[in-house]
Design a protein around this motif. Structure first.
Motif, short mmCIF file in Angstrom:
data_model
loop_
_atom_site.label_atom_id
_atom_site.label_comp_id
_atom_site.label_asym_id
_atom_site.label_seq_id
_atom_site.Cartn_x
_atom_site.Cartn_y
_atom_site.Cartn_z
N HIS A 72 -17.17 -10.08 -26.22
CA HIS A 72 -18.18 -10.21 -25.16
C HIS A 72 -18.22 -11.61 -24.55
O HIS A 72 -19.29 -12.10 -24.17
CB HIS A 72 -19.57 -9.83 -25.69
N THR A 73 -17.07 -12.25 -24.46
CA THR A 73 -17.00 -13.54 -23.76
C THR A 73 -16.64 -13.36 -22.28
O THR A 73 -16.74 -14.33 -21.52
CB THR A 73 -15.94 -14.45 -24.42
N LEU A 74 -16.22 -12.15 -21.89
CA LEU A 74 -15.98 -11.86 -20.48
C LEU A 74 -17.29 -11.38 -19.89
O LEU A 74 -17.75 -10.27 -20.14
CB LEU A 74 -14.89 -10.80 -20.32
N ILE A 75 -17.91 -12.24 -19.10
CA ILE A 75 -19.28 -12.02 -18.62
C ILE A 75 -19.25 -11.56 -17.18
O ILE A 75 -18.44 -12.03 -16.37
CB ILE A 75 -20.10 -13.32 -18.76
N ALA A 76 -20.14 -10.63 -16.85
CA ALA A 76 -20.36 -10.22 -15.46
C ALA A 76 -21.72 -10.78 -15.04
O ALA A 76 -22.76 -10.24 -15.41
CB ALA A 76 -20.33 -8.70 -15.33
N SER A 77 -21.71 -11.86 -14.32
CA SER A 77 -22.95 -12.56 -13.96
C SER A 77 -23.30 -12.33 -12.49
O SER A 77 -22.44 -12.38 -11.62
CB SER A 77 -22.81 -14.06 -14.22
N ASP A 78 -24.58 -12.07 -12.25
CA ASP A 78 -25.07 -11.89 -10.88
C ASP A 78 -26.35 -12.68 -10.63
O ASP A 78 -27.13 -12.36 -9.74
CB ASP A 78 -25.30 -10.41 -10.56
N ASP A 79 -26.57 -13.71 -11.45
CA ASP A 79 -27.75 -14.56 -11.28
C ASP A 79 -27.37 -15.75 -10.40
O ASP A 79 -27.02 -16.83 -10.87
CB ASP A 79 -28.25 -15.04 -12.65
N PHE A 80 -27.43 -15.54 -9.05
CA PHE A 80 -27.00 -16.55 -8.09
C PHE A 80 -28.19 -17.37 -7.62
O PHE A 80 -29.34 -16.92 -7.66
CB PHE A 80 -26.35 -15.89 -6.87
N ILE A 81 -27.89 -18.56 -7.14
CA ILE A 81 -28.92 -19.37 -6.50
C ILE A 81 -29.36 -18.69 -5.20
O ILE A 81 -28.55 -18.07 -4.50
CB ILE A 81 -28.39 -20.80 -6.21
N LYS A 82 -30.63 -18.73 -4.93
CA LYS A 82 -31.16 -18.08 -3.73
C LYS A 82 -31.16 -19.09 -2.58
O LYS A 82 -32.16 -19.74 -2.30
CB LYS A 82 -32.56 -17.53 -4.00
N SER A 83 -30.01 -19.22 -1.94
CA SER A 83 -29.86 -20.16 -0.83
C SER A 83 -28.77 -19.65 0.10
O SER A 83 -27.60 -19.59 -0.29
CB SER A 83 -29.51 -21.56 -1.35
N ASP A 84 -29.15 -19.29 1.31
CA ASP A 84 -28.18 -18.78 2.28
C ASP A 84 -27.22 -19.88 2.73
O ASP A 84 -26.07 -19.60 3.06
CB ASP A 84 -28.89 -18.20 3.50
N VAL A 85 -27.68 -21.12 2.76
CA VAL A 85 -26.81 -22.19 3.24
C VAL A 85 -25.72 -22.49 2.23
O VAL A 85 -24.60 -22.87 2.60
CB VAL A 85 -27.64 -23.45 3.57
N ILE A 86 -25.98 -22.29 0.93
CA ILE A 86 -24.97 -22.57 -0.09
C ILE A 86 -24.03 -21.39 -0.29
O ILE A 86 -22.82 -21.56 -0.35
CB ILE A 86 -25.65 -22.96 -1.43
N LEU A 87 -24.59 -20.17 -0.36
CA LEU A 87 -23.77 -19.00 -0.65
C LEU A 87 -23.58 -18.08 0.55
O LEU A 87 -23.00 -17.00 0.40
CB LEU A 87 -24.38 -18.20 -1.81
N GLY A 88 -24.04 -18.48 1.72
CA GLY A 88 -23.86 -17.63 2.89
C GLY A 88 -24.96 -16.59 3.00
O GLY A 88 -25.64 -16.26 2.03
N LYS A 115 -24.52 -13.39 3.76
CA LYS A 115 -24.10 -12.07 3.30
C LYS A 115 -24.24 -11.99 1.79
O LYS A 115 -23.68 -12.79 1.05
CB LYS A 115 -22.65 -11.79 3.71
N LYS A 116 -24.99 -11.01 1.33
CA LYS A 116 -25.27 -10.88 -0.10
C LYS A 116 -24.00 -10.55 -0.88
O LYS A 116 -23.18 -9.75 -0.44
CB LYS A 116 -26.32 -9.79 -0.32
N ILE A 117 -23.86 -11.18 -2.05
CA ILE A 117 -22.74 -10.87 -2.95
C ILE A 117 -23.15 -9.67 -3.79
O ILE A 117 -24.01 -9.77 -4.68
CB ILE A 117 -22.40 -12.08 -3.84
N GLU A 118 -22.56 -8.52 -3.51
CA GLU A 118 -22.97 -7.27 -4.15
C GLU A 118 -22.45 -7.16 -5.58
O GLU A 118 -23.16 -6.72 -6.47
CB GLU A 118 -22.48 -6.08 -3.32
#
Length: 436
Positions: free
Chosen positions: A157-173, A175-178
Motif C-alpha cells: 500500500h505504498t502506491l497511493i491514489a491521492s486527490d487532496d489538492f490545494i483549492k486554488s484555480d491560479v495554481i492548479l488551473g 479545470k477540475k482534476i477528476e
C-alpha cells in the motif's frame, strides 16, 4: 577590420541577449537545465518533458555529475529554470552545488526538485533550505491502508491514489482534476516558521510515513494530512519552487496508468498525473499567476501632469495598470482587492482601487492635513500570484501665508468675542469717564 567589428558587435549585443534570464516582463521562450541520474529518465519521463517543449521551453539534458555543467558564465545565468530529477546524486558536477542552486533561486529563477525513497543528503539539504523537511528514515515510504491505489497485487500500500489538492484555480488551473494522482515515494513536512510554503498535494488522514518492510517499534514521525506529497514555494522575489517526494510521479507509466482509489467504485482510465503536473508546471514557470504593473500615475483632479509636490487638502487621483501573463499574451487582471496606501510612517489613507475591467485601477482622495514626505504604496499579496510592491514618493507642503482664507467660518465665534470685548471696553470706558 570589418570582421573584427562584426565579432565585437556579436559579443556585446547578441550573446548577452542569449544569456538573458526570464525574470523579464515576458516569461516565455526560456531555457531549462534538466539534471538526471540516468539518461534513461529522458525516455521514461518523456511525456512530462514533451509537454514543456510543446509550450516553448528549450530543455538541456545533462547528467547530474557531468563535470562540464554550469549555471552561469561571465556573471550571466545560462538558464532560466532548473529541474532536478536526480534524487540519488551525492554531488553535482562542474561548478554546481547546493549553494549555487540556492543562489540561482535567490536571483529570481525557478526550480523543480523530485526526491525519492533513496534521496541523497544533497537533495534533502536543498529541500530543507526551501522550507521542506523530508522524513529522516532513509527506508521510509508514505503508506496508506485506506487511500491506496487498487491494483492486481495490493502489495504494501505504498502506491497511493491521492486527490487532496490545494483549492486554488491560479495554481492548479480552473479545470477540475477528476482522477486521483498516483504517488509512490517519501513524504515531507512543512517548516512552520516558513509561511511561503504551501501543500499542493496532501496525504489522507489515514496515511503515515514508515518503512513498510518492518514492524513499527515507535509511532511514525509523520502521520495523516500533515504529510505533504507535493509542495510549492513562492519566494519573496517571486521565484517559484516545486518539491515532490516521488520521481515516479513524473513518469510515463504513472501518466498512462489507470487508477482506482480504494473504497471508490469509480475506475478512471487515466490517472490525474499528467493534468496535475502540466497545470502545476505552468504555475511554477510563471505561465499563470504572473502579474506586472505599469503606467503608475497620480495627479490633481482636473489636471493631467504629475506635480512635483502636493499641498495639504488637495484632491488627487491615483491609477495603475495591472496585467496577468496568460502563457502567450498579457491579459487585463481583474480583482476587487487591490489597495493603495498614502503612507508616512503609517498609512494616513487606505483606499481600495476601482477597476474598469480592462486592467486599469484608480481611486481619488483628499491629501491629509499633515505635511511631510509621503509615499503611494501598493503591496499586493494574493495566494498563487506574484507579489506587486509599488512605491512612489511625493512631498506634501502646508499652505503658504497668502493661501489661507481671509476669514475662516469656523473662527466666527472668536471674531465675535474679540469685537464684543472691544465694544464692551469702549462702553465701560465712556461710562466710567463721564458718569459722576
Amino acid at each position: 577590420m570589418s570582421k573584427l567589428i562584426l565579432c565585437v558587435f556579436l559579443t556585446f549585443t547578441i550573446i548577452p541577449l542569449l544569456c538573458n534570464s526570464f525574470s523579464s516582463d515576458t516569461p516565455s521562450d526560456r531555457r531549462v537545465l534538466v539534471l538526471l541520474d540516468d539518461f534513461a529518465l529522458k525516455s521514461s519521463h518523456s511525456l512530462f518533458f514533451n509537454s514543456l517543449v510543446s509550450r516553448g521551453f528549450d530543455l538541456d539534458f545533462k547528467l547530474a555529475d557531468d563535470p562540464k555543467i554550469a549555471l552561469q558564465r561571465y556573471g550571466q545565468y545560462l538558464y532560466d529554470a532548473l529541474i532536478l530529477l536526480c534524487p540519488t546524486t551525492e554531488r553535482f558536477g562542474g561548478s554546481i552545488d547546493a549553494a549555487a542552486i540556492l543562489d540561482f533561486v535567490d536571483s529570481g529563477h525557478d526550480l523543480i526538485v523530485a526526491a525519492d525513497s533513496n534521496a541523497s543528503d544533497l537533495i534533502r539539504e536543498i529541500a530543507t533550505e526551501s522550507g521542506v523537511d523530508f522524513d529522516e528514515d532513509p527506508a521510509a515510504f508514505v503508506v496508506d491502508h485506506s487511500g491506496y491505489a487498487v491494483s492486481a497485487s495490493e502489495g504494501d500500500h505504498t502506491l497511493i491514489a491521492s486527490d487532496d489538492f490545494i483549492k486554488s484555480d491560479v495554481i492548479l488551473g480552473s479545470k477540475k482534476i477528476e482522477a486521483p494522482v498516483l504517488f509512490q515515494g517519501i513524504g515531507h513536512s512543512l517548516n512552520p516558521s516558513n509561511s511561503l510554503v504551501l501543500k499542493v498535494l496532501s496525504a489522507s488522514p489515514s496515511a503515515y510515513s514508515a518503512d513498510p518492510k518492518s514492524k513499527l517499534a515507535t509511532p511514525p514521525s509523520l502521520t495523516g494530512s500533515t504529510i505533504s506529497l507535493v509542495s510549492v514555494i513562492q519566494a519573496r522575489n517571486n521565484a517559484r519552487i516545486l518539491i515532490s517526494g516521488s520521481l515516479s510521479l513524473f513518469s510515463n507509466r504513472f501518466f498512462r496508468s489507470s487508477v482506482q482509489k480504494a473504497g471508490s467504485p469509480i475506475k478512471h482510465g487515466k490517472s490525474g498525473n499528467e493534468q496535475f503536473l502540466t497545470e502545476i508546471s505552468k504555475w511554477v514557470f510563471h505561465e499563470r499567476g504572473h502579474l506586472k504593473a505599469v503606467n503608475v500615475q497620480h495627479h490633481k483632479i482636473g489636471e493631467a501632469e504629475e506635480p512635483a509636490m502636493y499641498r495639504i487638502n488637495d484632491d488627487l487621483e491615483y491609477s495603475v495598470e495591472i496585467y496577468e501573463w496568460s502563457g502567450t499574451t498579457w491579459e487585463p487582471y481583474v480583482a476587487n482587492d487591490v489597495q493603495v496606501q498614502f503612507y508616512m510612517m503609517s498609512p494616513y489613507v487606505l483606499k481600495t482601487l476601482s477597476t474598469d475591467g480592462k486592467g486599469r485601477y484608480f481611486t481619488s482622495f483628499k491629501v491629509p492635513d499633515v505635511y511631510g514626505v509621503f509615499q503611494f504604496k501598493v503591496d499586493y499579496h494574493k495566494l498563487g500570484y506574484t507579489t506587486l510592491s509599488l512605491s512612489k514618493q511625493i512631498p506634501v507642503r502646508p499652505f503658504r501665508h497668502n493661501e489661507y482664507e481671509r476669514f475662516i467660518p469656523a473662527a466666527y465665534p472668536y471674531y465675535g468675542a474679540a469685537f464684543s470685548m472691544m465694544a464692551g471696553f469702549f462702553i465701560f470706558t465712556a461710562v466710567h469717564l463721564y458718569n459722576k
